[in-house]
Design an enzyme around this catalytic site. Structure first.
Site, PDB file in Angstrom:
ATOM      1  N   THR A 198      -7.834   5.481  -0.845  1.00 25.16           N
ATOM      2  CA  THR A 198      -9.596   4.690  -1.378  1.00 25.16           C
ATOM      3  C   THR A 198      -9.724   4.658  -0.582  1.00 25.16           C
ATOM      4  OG1 THR A 198      -8.015   2.668  -2.758  1.00 25.16           O
ATOM      5  CG2 THR A 198      -9.980   2.609  -1.974  1.00 25.16           C
ATOM      6  N   ARG A 199      -9.674   5.207  -0.001  1.00 27.91           N
ATOM      7  CA  ARG A 199     -10.889   5.054   1.278  1.00 27.91           C
ATOM      8  C   ARG A 199     -11.259   6.449   1.164  1.00 27.91           C
ATOM      9  NH1 ARG A 199      -8.850   2.516   6.818  1.00 27.91           N
ATOM     10  NH2 ARG A 199      -8.842   0.721   6.346  1.00 27.91           N
ATOM     11  N   SER A 229       0.996  -1.246   0.041  1.00 29.69           N
ATOM     12  CA  SER A 229       0.193  -0.232  -0.082  1.00 29.69           C
ATOM     13  C   SER A 229       1.211   1.536   0.218  1.00 29.69           C
ATOM     14  CB  SER A 229      -0.869  -0.214   1.241  1.00 29.69           C
ATOM     15  OG  SER A 229      -0.204   0.422   2.653  1.00 29.69           O
ATOM     16  N   GLY A 258     -10.222  -0.713   2.584  1.00 28.81           N
ATOM     17  CA  GLY A 258      -9.268  -0.139   1.149  1.00 28.81           C
ATOM     18  C   GLY A 258      -8.003   0.720   2.250  1.00 28.81           C
ATOM     19  N   ASN A 259      -7.369   1.333   1.001  1.00 27.33           N
ATOM     20  CA  ASN A 259      -5.990   1.718   1.989  1.00 27.33           C
ATOM     21  C   ASN A 259      -6.513   3.428   1.808  1.00 27.33           C
ATOM     22  OD1 ASN A 259      -5.572   3.393  -1.325  1.00 27.33           O
ATOM     23  ND2 ASN A 259      -3.938   1.474  -1.291  1.00 27.33           N
ATOM     24  N   VAL A 260      -5.502   3.948   2.437  1.00 28.85           N
ATOM     25  CA  VAL A 260      -5.941   5.658   2.773  1.00 28.85           C
ATOM     26  C   VAL A 260      -6.101   5.988   1.427  1.00 28.85           C
ATOM     27  CG1 VAL A 260      -5.343   8.269   3.707  1.00 28.85           C
ATOM     28  CG2 VAL A 260      -4.385   5.418   4.554  1.00 28.85           C
ATOM     29  N   LYS A 277     -16.002   2.451  15.628  1.00 25.67           N
ATOM     30  CA  LYS A 277     -17.310   2.243  15.568  1.00 25.67           C
ATOM     31  C   LYS A 277     -18.456   3.211  17.360  1.00 25.67           C
ATOM     32  CE  LYS A 277     -21.596   0.219  14.526  1.00 25.67           C
ATOM     33  NZ  LYS A 277     -22.259  -0.880  13.758  1.00 25.67           N
ATOM     34  N   LYS A 331       0.461  -1.315  15.057  1.00 32.84           N
ATOM     35  CA  LYS A 331      -0.565  -1.367  15.888  1.00 32.84           C
ATOM     36  C   LYS A 331      -1.512  -2.955  15.034  1.00 32.84           C
ATOM     37  CE  LYS A 331      -3.698   1.804  12.590  1.00 32.84           C
ATOM     38  NZ  LYS A 331      -4.586   0.213  12.203  1.00 32.84           N
ATOM     39  N   THR A 388     -15.941   3.425   8.229  1.00 28.92           N
ATOM     40  CA  THR A 388     -15.361   2.987   9.279  1.00 28.92           C
ATOM     41  C   THR A 388     -15.157   1.695   9.249  1.00 28.92           C
ATOM     42  OG1 THR A 388     -12.909   3.442  11.229  1.00 28.92           O
ATOM     43  CG2 THR A 388     -15.741   3.430  11.661  1.00 28.92           C
TER      44      THR A 388
END
Length: 527
Positions: A155-156, A12, A151-153, A134, A80, A128
């Site tokens: 794409t989002r 990515s 999706g990757n950043v 959430k 993370k 999200t």
């Protein structure tokens, strides 16, 4: 080290930025490296929510397999994403300095409503796939709709621009690292004290084979001990809860003035209201264990809490306490009255800042229908005053981060040297912020309301008593005493000083708002 290293990474844009960043850092210490792209399970399966993927490490497993197989020399991960237990033979060799861990809420501009919490219009759809995000989002705004987003950043963000969503939640670090232009969107930054990030969010990890001791030693030049100290606590909490990326768990630790401050948020599922806790400690020893123990369902909690303020039916604080079956006794012990009914608009002509130290000061000021210059900025003592300001259609340019009024004043002072600041206030205000500003600050003092103490206030027999102002302390203790076993929470330093004078122990929330109060109540130990 003569050998040219091979760095393993996902493909990515963000993963490649991270790998190239480490490659550049290695070059700076004289180590040459090349990059190998490896597809992971998380990259291949894009039609499922993250919590529906089987097992753990679905963004890291394939990288670890190649590392063990010797086809790469080191792997660069978002920490993370990395499980808290490592495959035998692998170790984390270095943790570079952490990027900011806060979140961005990116909103389509026609879906913005600054009068609402988070600046989102009512009923907005937010994208999200994080259960943690959430749960916390619905805790703050239960009217919102939350839909899956993968999706990757880039794409989002494009899915948001295509209007598949009204807003999306995304890590600030990803947007910054990729230097993405989001100026066409409204950007609401959610601070780590309000919206708790994932354990180790914003941190990178360099993973190697355990027996590569020469490489380990070389990588120590890239290692940041303070980042390691704080994220180790966060990951230990995650490990003790036996959770993975799908657990609705937020945990953030930072070192401030030699002490460790740590926030934790945990929900049963993404649809449950999250429990929150704030702790301050001298060291990290046993800290993660203490946090997890606080979430033990068998732990004795207060049965009833008194607060010297009326609490709305749908307020965050009420929902947080009722989620724990805690009864609320909310009643104000003072009354407020305006002392200015017509505002001299002339004094507003050259105002650079208006600073509010309470909800009442916001409401009484805007009820006077002020006409302010367009350049005027707004400062507030905390998130409670910020929420009140939003109701009048304004976003605060400065928000006090903690309940320590001295710290708030110091932070605000850095912004306002030589500028003109208006302080709408209560007639009996202690004027703590004003007294802490630099000598060149031009202060306009504007008392606009007064407080009157109620007579014959009834005793409360709640387990915990919360006092929202010095006036409420005076009102209550004019005729009442603390009952044996009752514990006290004070909002703000000036309220706390009243208890210092009385010789009464009290807890001080990190943040003087409903979130901070809920954290403080949850941290109370009932014997």
């Amino acid at each position: 080290m003569v050998k040219k290293l091979t760095i393993g990474t996902r493909g990515s844009d963000l993963a490649l930025w991270q790998a190239n960043h480490i490659k550049d850092e290695l070059a700076a210490i004289g180590i040459e490296a090349e990059i190998k792209i490896i597809k992971t399970q998380g990259d291949k399966i894009l039609n499922l929510r993250l919590d529906k993927l089987e097992g753990k490490g679905f963004f890291t497993k394939e990288l670890e397999e190649e590392l063990l197989g010797g086809t790469i020399d080191l792997a660069v991960h978002c920490l993370k994403d990395l499980p808290t237990t490592h495959p035998e033979g692998l170790i984390i060799a270095a943790l570079p300095p952490r990027e900011e861990a806060s979140e961005y809420l990116l909103i389509l501009k026609d879906c913005v409503d600054v009068s609402q919490k988070l600046s989102l219009k009512k009923g907005a759809m937010v994208g999200t796939s994080s259960n943690r995000r959430k749960a916390q989002l619905l805790g703050l705004r239960p009217d919102l709709e939350v839909e899956d987003l993968r999706g990757n950043v880039p794409t989002r963000i494009q899915k948001l621009r295509d209007e598949d969503y009204d807003a999306i939640l995304i890590a600030k670090a990803g947007v910054k690292r990729l230097n993405l232009d989001v100026s066409d969107l409204h950007v609401e930054e959610l601070e780590t004290t309000e919206f708790i990030p994932a354990p180790a969010q914003g941190a990178l990890a360099i993973q190697i084979r355990e027996n590569d001791t020469e490489l380990f030693d070389a990588l120590q030049k890239l290692h940041d001990p303070e980042t390691a100290e704080t994220v180790t606590v966060e990951r230990k909490v995650l490990n003790l809860f036996e959770g993975g990326c799908h657990m609705p768990l937020g945990c953030y630790c930072k070192k401030e003035n030699g002490k460790f401050e740590i926030w934790t948020s945990k929900a049963e599922t993404a649809d449950h209201f999250p429990e929150r806790l704030f702790l301050r400690a001298e060291s990290t020893e046993g800290l993660a264990e203490k946090i997890v123990a606080k979430f033990n369902v068998e732990r004795k909690k207060p049965a009833k809490v008194f607060i010297s303020r009326e609490i709305g039916e749908h307020s965050y604080f009420r929902r947080a306490l009722e989620n724990n079956n805690i009864e609320i006794e909310g009643r104000s012990l003072i009354r407020t009255f305006p002392i200015v009914t017509v505002l001299d608009q002339f004094i507003l002509r050259h105002v650079d800042w208006v600073f509010f130290s309470s909800r009442n000061s916001v409401e009484y000021f805007f009820n006077l229908k002020p006409v302010l210059p367009k350049r005027t900025k707004f400062g507030v003592v905390g998130r409670g005053s910020e929420d009140a300001l939003r109701k009048f259609g304004h976003i605060a340019d400065f928000v006090g981060e903690s309940g320590d009024i001295t710290e708030v004043a110091e932070d605000f002072a850095q912004l306002v040297g030589g500028q003109q600041i208006l302080f709408p206030r209560a007639q009996d205000s202690l004027q703590s912020i004003q007294k802490s500003l630099p000598a060149d600050a031009k202060i306009i003092d504007l008392p606009i309301y007064e407080t009157v103490i109620e007579d014959d206030i009834d005793q409360s027999y709640a387990d915990v008593l919360i006092f929202t102002s010095p006036s409420n302390v005076d009102a209550y203790f004019a005729n009442n005493l603390l009952e044996p076993g009752q514990q006290v929470i004070a909002i703000g330093n000036s309220t706390g000083k009243k208890f210092d004078e009385m010789g009464v122990k009290y807890a001080l929330p990190y943040s003087p708002d409903e979130i901070g109060l809920a954290e403080a109540v949850f941290g109370i130990e009932i014997k």
